[in-house]
Design a protein around this motif. Structure first.
Motif, PDB file in Angstrom:
ATOM      1  N   LYS A  97       0.837  -1.201   0.000  1.00 51.29           N
ATOM      2  CA  LYS A  97       0.000   0.000   0.000  1.00 51.29           C
ATOM      3  C   LYS A  97       0.873   1.252   0.000  1.00 51.29           C
ATOM      4  O   LYS A  97       0.616   2.202  -0.746  1.00 51.29           O
ATOM      5  N   LYS A  98       1.910   1.265   0.826  1.00 51.66           N
ATOM      6  CA  LYS A  98       2.794   2.432   0.885  1.00 51.66           C
ATOM      7  C   LYS A  98       3.503   2.631  -0.454  1.00 51.66           C
ATOM      8  O   LYS A  98       3.644   3.759  -0.928  1.00 51.66           O
ATOM      9  N   LEU A  99       3.929   1.553  -1.078  1.00 51.18           N
ATOM     10  CA  LEU A  99       4.590   1.646  -2.371  1.00 51.18           C
ATOM     11  C   LEU A  99       3.640   2.208  -3.429  1.00 51.18           C
ATOM     12  O   LEU A  99       4.044   3.050  -4.250  1.00 51.18           O
ATOM     13  N   ALA A 100       2.383   1.794  -3.415  1.00 52.55           N
ATOM     14  CA  ALA A 100       1.390   2.329  -4.350  1.00 52.55           C
ATOM     15  C   ALA A 100       1.184   3.826  -4.094  1.00 52.55           C
ATOM     16  O   ALA A 100       1.084   4.616  -5.042  1.00 52.55           O
ATOM     17  N   ASP A 101       1.134   4.228  -2.821  1.00 54.58           N
ATOM     18  CA  ASP A 101       0.995   5.653  -2.479  1.00 54.58           C
ATOM     19  C   ASP A 101       2.190   6.460  -2.993  1.00 54.58           C
ATOM     20  O   ASP A 101       2.023   7.563  -3.514  1.00 54.58           O
ATOM     21  N   VAL A 102       3.377   5.901  -2.841  1.00 52.30           N
ATOM     22  CA  VAL A 102       4.592   6.586  -3.306  1.00 52.30           C
ATOM     23  C   VAL A 102       4.562   6.730  -4.829  1.00 52.30           C
ATOM     24  O   VAL A 102       4.927   7.782  -5.365  1.00 52.30           O
ATOM     25  N   ALA A 103       4.108   5.710  -5.528  1.00 50.00           N
ATOM     26  CA  ALA A 103       4.024   5.781  -6.991  1.00 50.00           C
ATOM     27  C   ALA A 103       3.092   6.917  -7.424  1.00 50.00           C
ATOM     28  O   ALA A 103       3.402   7.659  -8.361  1.00 50.00           O
ATOM     29  N   VAL A 104       1.974   7.074  -6.745  1.00 48.68           N
ATOM     30  CA  VAL A 104       1.043   8.163  -7.053  1.00 48.68           C
ATOM     31  C   VAL A 104       1.704   9.509  -6.787  1.00 48.68           C
ATOM     32  O   VAL A 104       1.601  10.440  -7.603  1.00 48.68           O
TER      33      VAL A 104
END
Length: 147
Positions: A97-104
């Motif tokens: 989830k954190k990685l997806a947030d960082v990608a955004v």
């Protein structure tokens, strides 16, 4: 100076904890209020007494904050630490989830960079056309027209 207390574990006061963790006393009290640290035991003089567990917990908080986790997420991660059997899969979900947030956030920052570069080019063109004379800023003029 550590004292032996609390079931044979060495304890120390908040000032010593602050030194050992490079945190301010206020930050430690803040983390305590947020329940990231369990309530400290108290000395006969009512001073907070901490064990080395507090150092480990505060270092964990600092590490997780450096990775971009919120205090609420860190509190949840601390809860996961106690469930050794399922900890890895739970942490994996947090990290995904954190990685997806960082990608955004990266995409948003790249878009911002593109917009800033375009505005800088507008300013450069305007200044070049005026050859050092004062001129209206095309970026500011454009903002006023869009409002």
């Amino acid at each position: 100076m550590p004292r032996i207390h609390n079931g044979g574990q060495p304890t120390f006061q908040i000032g010593e904890l602050a030194k050992r963790t490079d945190l301010s006393i206020d930050a430690i009290r803040f983390y305590e209020r947020r329940k990231l640290l369990p309530p400290a035991s108290r000395s006969a003089g009512r001073f907070r007494l901490y064990t080395t567990d507090a150092i480990e917990r505060l270092r964990f908080v600092q590490q997780m904050q450096a990775l971009g986790f919120s205090l609420q997420e860190i509190k949840e991660l601390m809860g996961v630490r106690g469930d050794r059997a399922h900890a890895c899969s739970a942490v994996r979900e947090f990290l995904k989830k954190k990685l997806a947030d960082v990608a955004v956030r990266i995409r948003d920052l790249q878009q911002l960079e593109t917009e800033l570069q375009a505005d800088l080019q507008k300013c450069n063109r305007a200044l070049k056309q005026q050859r050092g004379k004062t001129c209206a800023c095309p970026v500011l003029e454009g903002e006023e027209r869009t409002r």
